[in-house]
Design an enzyme around this catalytic site. Structure first.
Site, PDB file in Angstrom:
ATOM      1  N   ASP A  34       7.635   4.913   5.590  1.00 46.56           N
ATOM      2  CA  ASP A  34       7.775   5.061   4.137  1.00 46.56           C
ATOM      3  C   ASP A  34       6.570   4.390   3.466  1.00 46.56           C
ATOM      4  OD1 ASP A  34       8.247   2.283   4.087  1.00 46.56           O
ATOM      5  OD2 ASP A  34      10.419   2.529   3.950  1.00 46.56           O
ATOM      6  N   SER A  35       6.542   4.385   2.163  1.00 49.19           N
ATOM      7  CA  SER A  35       5.367   3.864   1.460  1.00 49.19           C
ATOM      8  C   SER A  35       5.128   2.378   1.745  1.00 49.19           C
ATOM      9  CB  SER A  35       5.487   4.101  -0.044  1.00 49.19           C
ATOM     10  OG  SER A  35       6.657   3.497  -0.552  1.00 49.19           O
TER      11      SER A  35
END
Length: 76
Positions: A34-35
């Site tokens: 994920d980010s």
């Protein structure tokens, strides 16, 4: 050399086997990052390779191979 070191950084952040990471591996689709994971990987790259990656370049990285090229170009 860059790929092996990068594999170690990614494996540490995502808790995956470094041997499963190739230059064609994508961070989001293949590794499920994920980010926040990607941010941690970028920070790990900066520490491991003693380089600084501008945010606009970091945002465009989608594959391990792109990260390797960015590392190589940042060291020139």
């Amino acid at each position: 050399m860059e790929l092996e070191k990068l594999q170690e950084v990614i494996a540490e952040v995502l808790n995956v086997d470094p041997r499963e990471i190739t230059e064609k591996t994508t961070f989001l689709e293949d590794l499920g990052a994920d980010s926040l994971d990607v941010y941690q990987i970028i920070m790990g790259i900066e520490d491991a390779f003693q380089i600084e990656i501008p945010a606009e370049k970091a945002e465009r990285i989608t594959t391990v191979g792109e990260a390797v090229e960015l590392i190589r170009s940042s060291r020139e």
